[in-house]
Enzyme design. Structure first.
Site, PDB file in Angstrom:
ATOM      1  N   ASP A  12      26.996  45.588  86.791  1.00  0.00           N
ATOM      2  CA  ASP A  12      26.634  44.167  86.652  1.00  0.00           C
ATOM      3  C   ASP A  12      27.703  43.310  87.322  1.00  0.00           C
ATOM      4  O   ASP A  12      28.811  43.775  87.586  1.00  0.00           O
ATOM      5  CB  ASP A  12      26.522  43.776  85.165  1.00  0.00           C
ATOM      6  CG  ASP A  12      26.083  42.329  85.007  1.00  0.00           C
ATOM      7  OD1 ASP A  12      25.068  41.947  85.632  1.00  0.00           O
ATOM      8  OD2 ASP A  12      26.756  41.563  84.293  1.00  0.00           O
ATOM      9  N   SER A  13      27.331  42.048  87.563  1.00  0.00           N
ATOM     10  CA  SER A  13      28.301  41.115  88.134  1.00  0.00           C
ATOM     11  C   SER A  13      29.425  40.802  87.137  1.00  0.00           C
ATOM     12  O   SER A  13      30.461  40.275  87.536  1.00  0.00           O
ATOM     13  CB  SER A  13      27.597  39.810  88.529  1.00  0.00           C
ATOM     14  OG  SER A  13      26.934  39.265  87.407  1.00  0.00           O
ATOM     15  N   CYS A  75      22.230  44.032  86.624  1.00  0.00           N
ATOM     16  CA  CYS A  75      22.256  42.643  87.097  1.00  0.00           C
ATOM     17  C   CYS A  75      20.915  42.303  87.761  1.00  0.00           C
ATOM     18  O   CYS A  75      20.521  42.931  88.740  1.00  0.00           O
ATOM     19  CB  CYS A  75      23.394  42.488  88.093  1.00  0.00           C
ATOM     20  SG  CYS A  75      23.553  40.822  88.733  1.00  0.00           S
ATOM     21  N   GLU A 152      28.353  32.081  78.322  1.00  0.00           N
ATOM     22  CA  GLU A 152      29.744  32.549  78.445  1.00  0.00           C
ATOM     23  C   GLU A 152      30.702  31.646  77.662  1.00  0.00           C
ATOM     24  O   GLU A 152      31.770  32.079  77.252  1.00  0.00           O
ATOM     25  CB  GLU A 152      30.135  32.666  79.925  1.00  0.00           C
ATOM     26  CG  GLU A 152      29.326  33.785  80.559  1.00  0.00           C
ATOM     27  CD  GLU A 152      29.875  34.352  81.838  1.00  0.00           C
ATOM     28  OE1 GLU A 152      30.852  33.815  82.380  1.00  0.00           O
ATOM     29  OE2 GLU A 152      29.294  35.349  82.303  1.00  0.00           O
ATOM     30  N   CYS A 187      17.399  37.674  83.433  1.00  0.00           N
ATOM     31  CA  CYS A 187      18.853  37.511  83.623  1.00  0.00           C
ATOM     32  C   CYS A 187      19.551  38.174  82.451  1.00  0.00           C
ATOM     33  O   CYS A 187      19.087  38.079  81.305  1.00  0.00           O
ATOM     34  CB  CYS A 187      19.220  36.028  83.680  1.00  0.00           C
ATOM     35  SG  CYS A 187      21.001  35.739  83.789  1.00  0.00           S
ATOM     36  N   HIS A 189      22.070  37.455  80.740  1.00  0.00           N
ATOM     37  CA  HIS A 189      22.640  36.632  79.670  1.00  0.00           C
ATOM     38  C   HIS A 189      21.597  36.114  78.675  1.00  0.00           C
ATOM     39  O   HIS A 189      21.944  35.711  77.571  1.00  0.00           O
ATOM     40  CB  HIS A 189      23.370  35.428  80.263  1.00  0.00           C
ATOM     41  CG  HIS A 189      24.647  35.768  80.943  1.00  0.00           C
ATOM     42  ND1 HIS A 189      24.727  36.695  81.956  1.00  0.00           N
ATOM     43  CD2 HIS A 189      25.912  35.304  80.771  1.00  0.00           C
ATOM     44  CE1 HIS A 189      25.976  36.778  82.367  1.00  0.00           C
ATOM     45  NE2 HIS A 189      26.708  35.944  81.669  1.00  0.00           N
TER      46      HIS A 189
HETATM   47  N1  DGL Z   1      24.152  39.174  85.916  1.00  0.00           N
HETATM   48  C1  DGL Z   1      23.481  38.030  86.528  1.00  0.00           C
HETATM   49  C2  DGL Z   1      21.960  38.257  86.462  1.00  0.00           C
HETATM   50  O1  DGL Z   1      21.452  39.000  85.648  1.00  0.00           O
HETATM   51  C3  DGL Z   1      23.852  36.726  85.849  1.00  0.00           C
HETATM   52  C4  DGL Z   1      25.297  36.301  86.068  1.00  0.00           C
HETATM   53  C5  DGL Z   1      25.611  36.034  87.540  1.00  0.00           C
HETATM   54  O2  DGL Z   1      25.059  35.077  88.120  1.00  0.00           O
HETATM   55  O3  DGL Z   1      26.438  36.762  88.086  1.00  0.00           O
HETATM   56  O4  DGL Z   1      21.250  37.691  87.254  1.00  0.00           O
END
Ligand code: DGL
Length: 274
Positions: A12-13, A75, A152, A187, A189
């Site tokens: 993930d990012s 991600c 966050e 997403c 989050h």
């Molecule tokens: N992990 C990213 C997603 O699921 C969200 C956070 C980011 O923009 O890096 O799209």
């Protein structure tokens, strides 16, 4: 003779992919996990295809070098923009979050009308729209860029988050999509604010979470591919989870538990050269 437990890599990012890891741990507790959070370079949601693909391929190789026998691209942005490049570059099976999420949303929607929410980049790629249309469902995509920073910040049950959600969802469930009956969380989050979204969405709407749908898809793949037989592998009750983060280890340990719902302990710092 015991063999080593199978090892699933999760990318993930940043921290958000821990919601996918949480779903995986619930479903596949007999594997070990290596998790890569590219916290130094997040957010991906506002970046270009080339940049996201380059970062994601680097992380995928890193996870493979650290025992991953399968990669889960948790991600949504990386999956939407770069799943093909990651799959081509990898030497192990790769699962993204878009197809499992679209499968479940299309299967759940009786009206075949789905509202998908995600980052700017995910929405601009139209990956979910294409995947849903291929499954016979109409889709409305809505970028919700304020949700990631709000989550966050820890503003989960917070009046500001609720107000922002009200505005986004009012815009999304309008103009021919008033009767859409599924809200797809595209997403990492968004599962954290699911109760807020459920309150704010029209009463007839079901929420589909791509994290849960992906864990189910990985579970099916694990049964199909020849990973070590759990009954023959090391007898440990709990999975071993190693976290790699490209930014502060301390911050990863501090923020991680709200996404994973468990303490985040073994975190190692990684410096991926450009
Ligand atoms: N992990 C990213 C997603 O699921 C969200 C956070 C980011 O923009 O890096 O799209």
């Amino acid at each position: 003779m015991t063999t080593r437990r199978s090892c699933i890599g999760v990318f993930d990012s940043g921290f958000g992919g821990l919601t996918v890891l949480k779903a995986l741990l619930r479903l596949i507790p007999h594997a070990d996990y290596v998790y890569f959070g590219d916290t130094a370079r997040l957010p991906y949601g506002s970046k270009s295809v080339d940049t996201v693909a380059k970062y994601a391929v680097g992380a995928a190789h890193y996870l493979e070098q650290h025992r991953a026998q399968m990669l889960v691209i948790a991600c949504n942005t990386a999956t939407a923009l770069a799943l093909d490049q990651i799959t081509q570059a990898a030497h192990v099976p790769v699962v993204g979050v878009v197809d499992p999420g679209a499968d479940r949303a299309a299967g759940t929607s009786e009206k075949k009308k789905v509202v998908v929410i995600g980052t700017e980049a995910t929405v601009s790629s139209h990956a979910y729209l294409k995947a849903l249309e291929a499954r016979g469902a109409h889709a409305r995509e809505k970028a919700c860029p304020l949700f990631v920073p709000l989550v966050e910040e820890g503003w989960i049950e917070h009046p500001v988050t609720e107000q922002v959600a009200r505005i986004y969802l009012k815009e999304a469930f309008a103009d021919g999509f008033d009767n859409a009956d599924v809200l797809l969380l595209g997403c990492t989050h968004y599962p954290l604010i699911k109760p807020v979204l459920q309150r704010v969405a029209p009463a007839h709407v079901s929420i589909v979470d791509s994290a849960d749908a992906t864990a189910d898809a990985v579970g099916r793949l694990v049964r199909r591919i020849p990973l070590p037989d759990p009954s023959q592998s090391e007898r440990r009750k709990l999975p071993r989870i190693t976290f790699f983060a490209t930014d502060s280890v301390e911050k990863f340990r501090r923020l991680g538990p709200q996404f994973l719902g468990l303490p985040v302990e073994d975190v190692q710092h990684v410096d991926l050269k450009e």
